[in-house]
Design an enzyme around this catalytic site. Structure first.
Site, PDB file in Angstrom:
ATOM      1  N   HIS A   1       1.945   4.723  -2.765  1.00 40.17           N
ATOM      2  CA  HIS A   1       2.112   6.149  -2.478  1.00 40.17           C
ATOM      3  C   HIS A   1       3.517   6.619  -2.876  1.00 40.17           C
ATOM      4  O   HIS A   1       3.685   7.683  -3.483  1.00 40.17           O
ATOM      5  CB  HIS A   1       1.911   6.427  -0.984  1.00 40.17           C
ATOM      6  CG  HIS A   1       0.518   6.177  -0.493  1.00 40.17           C
ATOM      7  ND1 HIS A   1      -0.605   6.581  -1.178  1.00 40.17           N
ATOM      8  CD2 HIS A   1       0.061   5.570   0.649  1.00 40.17           C
ATOM      9  CE1 HIS A   1      -1.692   6.250  -0.491  1.00 40.17           C
ATOM     10  NE2 HIS A   1      -1.311   5.624   0.614  1.00 40.17           N
TER      11      HIS A   1
ATOM     12  N   HIS B   1       0.831  -1.206   0.000  1.00 40.18           N
ATOM     13  CA  HIS B   1       0.000   0.000   0.000  1.00 40.18           C
ATOM     14  C   HIS B   1       0.871   1.263   0.000  1.00 40.18           C
ATOM     15  O   HIS B   1       0.679   2.170  -0.825  1.00 40.18           O
ATOM     16  CB  HIS B   1      -0.909  -0.011   1.229  1.00 40.18           C
ATOM     17  CG  HIS B   1      -1.819   1.168   1.334  1.00 40.18           C
ATOM     18  ND1 HIS B   1      -3.106   1.160   0.856  1.00 40.18           N
ATOM     19  CD2 HIS B   1      -1.632   2.404   1.865  1.00 40.18           C
ATOM     20  CE1 HIS B   1      -3.676   2.322   1.081  1.00 40.18           C
ATOM     21  NE2 HIS B   1      -2.794   3.107   1.701  1.00 40.18           N
ATOM     22  N   GLU B   2       1.837   1.302   0.914  1.00 34.40           N
ATOM     23  CA  GLU B   2       2.705   2.476   1.017  1.00 34.40           C
ATOM     24  C   GLU B   2       3.624   2.598  -0.199  1.00 34.40           C
ATOM     25  O   GLU B   2       3.978   3.713  -0.596  1.00 34.40           O
ATOM     26  CB  GLU B   2       3.535   2.395   2.306  1.00 34.40           C
ATOM     27  CG  GLU B   2       2.712   2.431   3.589  1.00 34.40           C
ATOM     28  CD  GLU B   2       1.917   3.721   3.738  1.00 34.40           C
ATOM     29  OE1 GLU B   2       2.353   4.766   3.231  1.00 34.40           O
ATOM     30  OE2 GLU B   2       0.833   3.679   4.361  1.00 34.40           O
TER      31      GLU B   2
END
Length: 370
Positions: A21, A17-18
């Site tokens: 980003h 997920h990170e």
């Protein structure tokens, strides 16, 4: 072992997920100060270019620190970020939105990859008659049990696997459900049938006596009141798996989204059914159970959690990506930045709501254990 597997799954999902980003922030020209696995205190790290890559002692996820993203950096006394063209807040709103959505997208992409992989590996599922010959690990499973029936009184439950059955000198084994039904219907002696089942890792023998009146269309026929299905593993070909994976990912995502919206709506009306949801304790148990059933089962449950993580994050709740995305949308419409003190206050309330919800759901998990 269950805790270790759960932590590894959790870390993988959050790091992916990170990483979404991180990549989009880099591509958008934003300054990324740190990408960390785990949470501080720091155990080890190195710096490449302007970004520090760290490994931290608390192994419960990961994070990416984008310059100018946190509201704390915009409060009085903090180093100014709005004047820096590479800060998150100085970049165009569309790029800010893309960075926020990237984490959610990566979780959905990961789910698709895992589901596609499990299809190629093959996972146990109900089989049609023409699929049995080409399947492996074929067995007869209990799909349902009629309440109050001989099967229910004997202790049969949905999910049991029937290995064999015997009454008198007649025996049954294999995968022919019609032969099993014939054995039950032909029990004219009144003797109970010894049914050998497998439940989890345990094998046991249950005694059930067929009776009439179970089948409404044929009340004279003896039956146990059990619905059977043939399950087995049928791997999907390399060419079909990506297509089937996309279909399954979409269907699971759609069903999960509907369930989540219904759940959060019920939370605000104080009518939530907590027995239908799981917190960290319940998820850890599910991951542990899946890991004991093989790699395909573990990948499947990981894909499901990844989809849930993506959808929860996109909800317009402060402190989540969806809440921050809502702030960006409001700023784009009003063409004015939201005051940091207001944004932080709203985020604090949202975070408090999430913590309260997690505590309640975790308490429900523990209650279900006992």
């Amino acid at each position: 072992m269950t805790l270790i597997v759960f932590i590894l799954v959790l870390v993988a999902l959050i790091v992916v997920h990170e990483f979404g980003h991180f990549v989009v922030a880099k591509l958008s020209g934003m300054r990324v100060d740190e990408f960390g696995i785990g949470y501080p205190p720091r155990a080890w790290g190195f710096k490449r270019g302007e970004t520090e890559y760290t490994l931290n002692w608390l192994p419960f996820g990961g994070f990416v620190k984008i310059f100018g993203e946190d509201m704390e950096e915009k409060l009085p006394g903090a180093a100014p970020t709005t004047g820096d063209p590479r800060s998150f807040s100085s970049r165009p709103r569309i790029l800010q939105a893309l960075v926020l959505v990237a984490g959610i997208t990566m979780n959905l992409l990961l789910a698709y990859v895992l589901i596609t992989a499990t299809l190629m590996m093959g996972t146990p599922r109900a089989l049609e008659a023409d699929e049995i010959a080409g399947a492996t690990d074929v067995s007869v499973a209990v799909a349902g049990v009629l309440p109050g029936s001989p099967a229910a009184l004997a202790g049969l439950t949905a999910g049991d696997y029937i290995k064999s059955a015997q009454v008198g000198e007649k025996t049954w084994s294999g995968t022919d459900t019609e032969a099993f039904t014939a054995l039950v219907a032909g029990d004219t002696t009144g003797e109970p049938i010894a049914i050998t089942i497998v439940r989890g890792e345990e094998e046991k023998v249950l005694m059930a006596t067929p009776t009439g009146g179970i089948i409404a269309a044929d009340p004279e026929r003896k039956a146990l009141g059990v619905q059977l299905g043939v399950v087995g593993v049928v791997p999907v070909s390399l060419l079909e798996a990506p297509v089937q994976g996309a279909i399954f990912t979409w269907e699971i995502t759609k069903a999960t989204a509907i369930a989540l919206v219904g759940f959060f709506a019920s939370v605000f009306t104080l009518s939530a059914d907590l027995s239908q949801v799981s917190g960290p304790v319940g998820i850890a148990g599910a991951v542990g159970q899946a890991s004991s059933n093989g790699l395909a089962a573990l990948l499947s449950i990981t894909a499901l959690i990844s989809i849930n993580l993506a959808l929860i994050n996109i909800l317009p709740i402060p402190a989540l990506d969806g809440g921050r995305l809502l702030f960006v949308a409001i700023e784009a419409v009003t063409r004015k930045p939201i005051k940091p003190i207001v944004a932080n206050a709203v985020n604090t309330v949202g975070f408090g709501f999430l913590i309260l919800l997690m505590v309640v759901v975790t308490a429900s998990d523990i209650f279900k254990l006992f």
